[in-house]
Design a protein around this motif. Structure first.
Motif, PDB file in Angstrom:
ATOM      1  N   GLY A 229       0.781  -1.232   0.000  1.00 25.16           N
ATOM      2  CA  GLY A 229       0.000   0.000   0.000  1.00 25.16           C
ATOM      3  C   GLY A 229       0.812   1.282   0.000  1.00 25.16           C
ATOM      4  N   ALA A 230       2.101   1.181  -0.223  1.00 21.10           N
ATOM      5  CA  ALA A 230       2.932   2.385  -0.235  1.00 21.10           C
ATOM      6  C   ALA A 230       2.711   3.155  -1.526  1.00 21.10           C
ATOM      7  CB  ALA A 230       4.405   2.022  -0.096  1.00 21.10           C
ATOM      8  N   SER A 231       2.707   4.453  -1.414  1.00 26.82           N
ATOM      9  CA  SER A 231       2.584   5.307  -2.591  1.00 26.82           C
ATOM     10  C   SER A 231       3.933   5.363  -3.313  1.00 26.82           C
ATOM     11  CB  SER A 231       2.159   6.715  -2.181  1.00 26.82           C
ATOM     12  OG  SER A 231       3.160   7.320  -1.373  1.00 26.82           O
ATOM     13  N   PRO A 232       3.961   5.827  -4.571  1.00 21.56           N
ATOM     14  CA  PRO A 232       5.257   5.949  -5.264  1.00 21.56           C
ATOM     15  C   PRO A 232       6.258   6.808  -4.509  1.00 21.56           C
ATOM     16  CG  PRO A 232       3.458   6.136  -6.840  1.00 21.56           C
ATOM     17  CD  PRO A 232       2.833   6.110  -5.484  1.00 21.56           C
ATOM     18  N   GLY A 233       5.778   7.875  -3.872  1.00 21.74           N
ATOM     19  CA  GLY A 233       6.683   8.718  -3.091  1.00 21.74           C
ATOM     20  C   GLY A 233       7.255   7.995  -1.892  1.00 21.74           C
ATOM     21  N   GLN A 234       6.421   7.203  -1.211  1.00 24.07           N
ATOM     22  CA  GLN A 234       6.902   6.436  -0.068  1.00 24.07           C
ATOM     23  C   GLN A 234       7.888   5.349  -0.502  1.00 24.07           C
ATOM     24  OE1 GLN A 234       3.018   5.260   1.396  1.00 24.07           O
ATOM     25  NE2 GLN A 234       3.208   6.620   3.182  1.00 24.07           N
ATOM     26  N   PHE A 236       9.842   5.543  -3.056  1.00 27.63           N
ATOM     27  CA  PHE A 236      11.095   6.225  -3.384  1.00 27.63           C
ATOM     28  C   PHE A 236      11.865   6.573  -2.124  1.00 27.63           C
ATOM     29  CE2 PHE A 236      13.300  10.312  -3.796  1.00 27.63           C
ATOM     30  CZ  PHE A 236      14.242   9.979  -4.754  1.00 27.63           C
ATOM     31  N   ARG A 237      11.195   7.122  -1.117  1.00 25.44           N
ATOM     32  CA  ARG A 237      11.875   7.578   0.091  1.00 25.44           C
ATOM     33  C   ARG A 237      12.381   6.422   0.939  1.00 25.44           C
ATOM     34  NH1 ARG A 237       7.412  11.057   0.125  1.00 25.44           N
ATOM     35  NH2 ARG A 237       6.417   9.742   1.718  1.00 25.44           N
ATOM     36  N   ASN A 238      11.621   5.327   1.012  1.00 32.76           N
ATOM     37  CA  ASN A 238      11.944   4.253   1.947  1.00 32.76           C
ATOM     38  C   ASN A 238      12.633   3.046   1.322  1.00 32.76           C
ATOM     39  OD1 ASN A 238      10.646   5.664   4.106  1.00 32.76           O
ATOM     40  ND2 ASN A 238       8.671   4.960   3.329  1.00 32.76           N
ATOM     41  N   VAL A 239      12.584   2.933  -0.001  1.00 30.52           N
ATOM     42  CA  VAL A 239      13.180   1.769  -0.653  1.00 30.52           C
ATOM     43  C   VAL A 239      14.267   2.174  -1.639  1.00 30.52           C
ATOM     44  CG1 VAL A 239      12.743  -0.278  -2.074  1.00 30.52           C
ATOM     45  CG2 VAL A 239      11.046   0.447  -0.385  1.00 30.52           C
ATOM     46  N   LEU A 240      13.874   2.909  -2.672  1.00 29.78           N
ATOM     47  CA  LEU A 240      14.804   3.203  -3.758  1.00 29.78           C
ATOM     48  C   LEU A 240      15.948   4.114  -3.319  1.00 29.78           C
ATOM     49  CD1 LEU A 240      12.588   3.645  -6.950  1.00 29.78           C
ATOM     50  CD2 LEU A 240      14.351   1.931  -6.535  1.00 29.78           C
ATOM     51  N   PHE A 241      15.593   5.237  -2.698  1.00 35.57           N
ATOM     52  CA  PHE A 241      16.631   6.211  -2.367  1.00 35.57           C
ATOM     53  C   PHE A 241      17.653   5.666  -1.368  1.00 35.57           C
ATOM     54  CE2 PHE A 241      18.318   9.865   0.005  1.00 35.57           C
ATOM     55  CZ  PHE A 241      18.875  10.569  -1.055  1.00 35.57           C
ATOM     56  N   PRO A 242      17.242   5.005  -0.274  1.00 37.47           N
ATOM     57  CA  PRO A 242      18.271   4.464   0.642  1.00 37.47           C
ATOM     58  C   PRO A 242      19.203   3.456  -0.032  1.00 37.47           C
ATOM     59  CG  PRO A 242      16.134   4.515   1.714  1.00 37.47           C
ATOM     60  CD  PRO A 242      15.880   4.815   0.273  1.00 37.47           C
ATOM     61  N   LEU A 243      18.655   2.624  -0.934  1.00 34.38           N
ATOM     62  CA  LEU A 243      19.486   1.620  -1.587  1.00 34.38           C
ATOM     63  C   LEU A 243      20.361   2.232  -2.688  1.00 34.38           C
ATOM     64  CD1 LEU A 243      16.957  -1.348  -1.850  1.00 34.38           C
ATOM     65  CD2 LEU A 243      18.850  -1.067  -0.238  1.00 34.38           C
ATOM     66  N   ALA A 244      19.906   3.347  -3.260  1.00 35.10           N
ATOM     67  CA  ALA A 244      20.692   4.013  -4.300  1.00 35.10           C
ATOM     68  C   ALA A 244      21.655   5.044  -3.734  1.00 35.10           C
ATOM     69  CB  ALA A 244      19.751   4.700  -5.301  1.00 35.10           C
ATOM     70  N   LEU A 245      21.540   5.340  -2.440  1.00 39.72           N
ATOM     71  CA  LEU A 245      22.386   6.372  -1.835  1.00 39.72           C
ATOM     72  C   LEU A 245      23.880   6.070  -1.954  1.00 39.72           C
ATOM     73  CD1 LEU A 245      22.394   9.054  -0.353  1.00 39.72           C
ATOM     74  CD2 LEU A 245      22.232   7.800   1.812  1.00 39.72           C
ATOM     75  N   PRO A 246      24.346   4.825  -1.767  1.00 40.98           N
ATOM     76  CA  PRO A 246      25.780   4.571  -1.982  1.00 40.98           C
ATOM     77  C   PRO A 246      26.247   4.925  -3.384  1.00 40.98           C
ATOM     78  CG  PRO A 246      24.792   2.756  -0.784  1.00 40.98           C
ATOM     79  CD  PRO A 246      23.665   3.637  -1.219  1.00 40.98           C
ATOM     80  N   GLY A 247      25.403   4.689  -4.398  1.00 40.95           N
ATOM     81  CA  GLY A 247      25.763   5.078  -5.757  1.00 40.95           C
ATOM     82  C   GLY A 247      25.843   6.581  -5.923  1.00 40.95           C
ATOM     83  N   ILE A 248      24.931   7.304  -5.275  1.00 42.75           N
ATOM     84  CA  ILE A 248      24.966   8.772  -5.340  1.00 42.75           C
ATOM     85  C   ILE A 248      26.224   9.299  -4.678  1.00 42.75           C
ATOM     86  CG2 ILE A 248      23.783  10.885  -4.607  1.00 42.75           C
ATOM     87  CD1 ILE A 248      21.148   9.360  -4.773  1.00 42.75           C
ATOM     88  N   VAL A 249      26.562   8.735  -3.524  1.00 40.27           N
ATOM     89  CA  VAL A 249      27.776   9.163  -2.826  1.00 40.27           C
ATOM     90  C   VAL A 249      29.010   8.816  -3.655  1.00 40.27           C
ATOM     91  CG1 VAL A 249      29.138   8.909  -0.726  1.00 40.27           C
ATOM     92  CG2 VAL A 249      26.653   8.939  -0.587  1.00 40.27           C
ATOM     93  N   ALA A 250      28.995   7.637  -4.309  1.00 33.24           N
ATOM     94  CA  ALA A 250      30.123   7.257  -5.161  1.00 33.24           C
ATOM     95  C   ALA A 250      30.274   8.227  -6.317  1.00 33.24           C
ATOM     96  CB  ALA A 250      29.926   5.834  -5.673  1.00 33.24           C
TER      97      ALA A 250
END
Length: 320
Positions: A229-234, A236-250
């Protein structure tokens, strides 16, 4: 011919250790492969240690000297006076300006790169190849050619000004250029133009690590988030962005460090306000103040040292 005759004319048997020095070395390397690896790595490690590490130590040593204000000669006595000069308002302004530009370029590159990398996550076949081609193609052209091309694009008589005039949006550009700090006579002689050139040149170095990090995100996690039941924004904030954060930092390691040390783009596009790279060039060239130039170069080394330490703690190296 008898069997005895055949045995007498046959080649002698090859016994262990009969190969002389070459055989002994081959036997030694076969028994101890670590020794072979050590000998193969020794020349490049020595070269790196002498040329790169040695030059850094020489640079660090120069930064602890000072310049005689009357004779202009270098005083080879240990002192922290040169580092104290970095905190003078003019020099501190150069450092703050460079770091601020590096931060802004890194943030803008991350914002632009993420949707591009996210779209590439779902590309297949020819579209995936087209994505890599589109990202890598700008890197194949000459660095200086790209910078001078952007200088022409951003010039007062350039294509960007012509396009905005055709769209009757020239007043927006004029209003932006009238602002202090970011404005100027045209985009090609403004901090905004420098920012645009920096983002364009270093953007591929942000896209590729982010795309690699997003490729590692399991699709079932996104589906599970939607099923719960998560919205696309949720999602993104709780799944995609945390897992993609190492790539952003890299990716930020590249964009931040390259912006921090570049002096060609600010020299060609931008105002007369200096960046660290330009300050190093002017101090060791025109001014002849080698100690201050060396102290300026230590600044980005120290900043990147702390930056890499923080990036490692966030797992950024796993996304490279």
């Amino acid at each position: 011919m008898t069997i005895a005759a055949l045995n007498s004319t046959s080649a002698p048997a090859i016994l262990p250790g009969s190969g002389g020095m070459r055989g002994a070395l081959s036997d030694l390397f076969w028994r101890k492969p670590q020794l072979l690896l050590f000998l193969m790595l020794l020349p490049p490690v020595l070269w790196l240690g002498v040329v790169y590490i040695g030059s850094l130590f020489a640079l660090l040593a120069q930064s602890f000297f000072s310049i005689d204000e009357f004779s202009g000669l270098i005083n080879h006595e240990f002192t922290l006076k040169t580092y104290g000069d970095l905190f003078q308002p003019a020099n501190l302004d150069i450092i703050l300006r460079t770091v601020t530009m590096a931060v802004l370029v890194t943030l803008a590159s991350a914002v632009i790169a993420f949707p591009i990398a996210y779209a590439a996550r779902y590309a297949r076949g020819r579209w995936k190849a087209l994505f890599y081609l589109g990202v890598m193609l700008p890197l194949w052209s000459s660095y200086l050619v790209k910078i001078y091309a952007w200088k022409l694009i951003l010039a007062k008589e350039g294509i960007l000004t012509w396009l905005l005039a055709k769209l009757h949006l020239l007043w927006v550009l004029d209003g932006w250029l009238s602002l202090p700090v970011v404005g100027g006579n045209s985009l090609s002689v403004s901090a905004t133009g420098t920012f645009i050139a920096f983002v364009y040149v270093w953007l591929p170095f942000m896209i590729l690590p982010v795309q690699a990090a997003l490729e590692r995100v399991p699709g079932n996690l996104v589906e599970a988030s939607s099923d719960l039941g998560a919205s696309p924004g949720q999602t993104f904030r709780n799944v995609l962005f945390p897992l993609a954060l190492p790539g952003i930092v890299a990716g930020s390691i590249f964009t931040f460090s390259l912006t921090l040390g570049d002096y060609i783009i600010p020299q060609i596009i931008g105002t007369s306000r200096l960046f660290i790279g330009q300050a190093v060039y002017s101090q060791q060239g025109t001014a002849g103040n080698i100690p201050l130039a060396a102290a300026f170069t230590v600044v980005p080394i120290v900043i990147m040292g702390f930056y890499l330490w923080g990036a490692k703690r966030m797992g950024a190296f796993d996304a490279l």
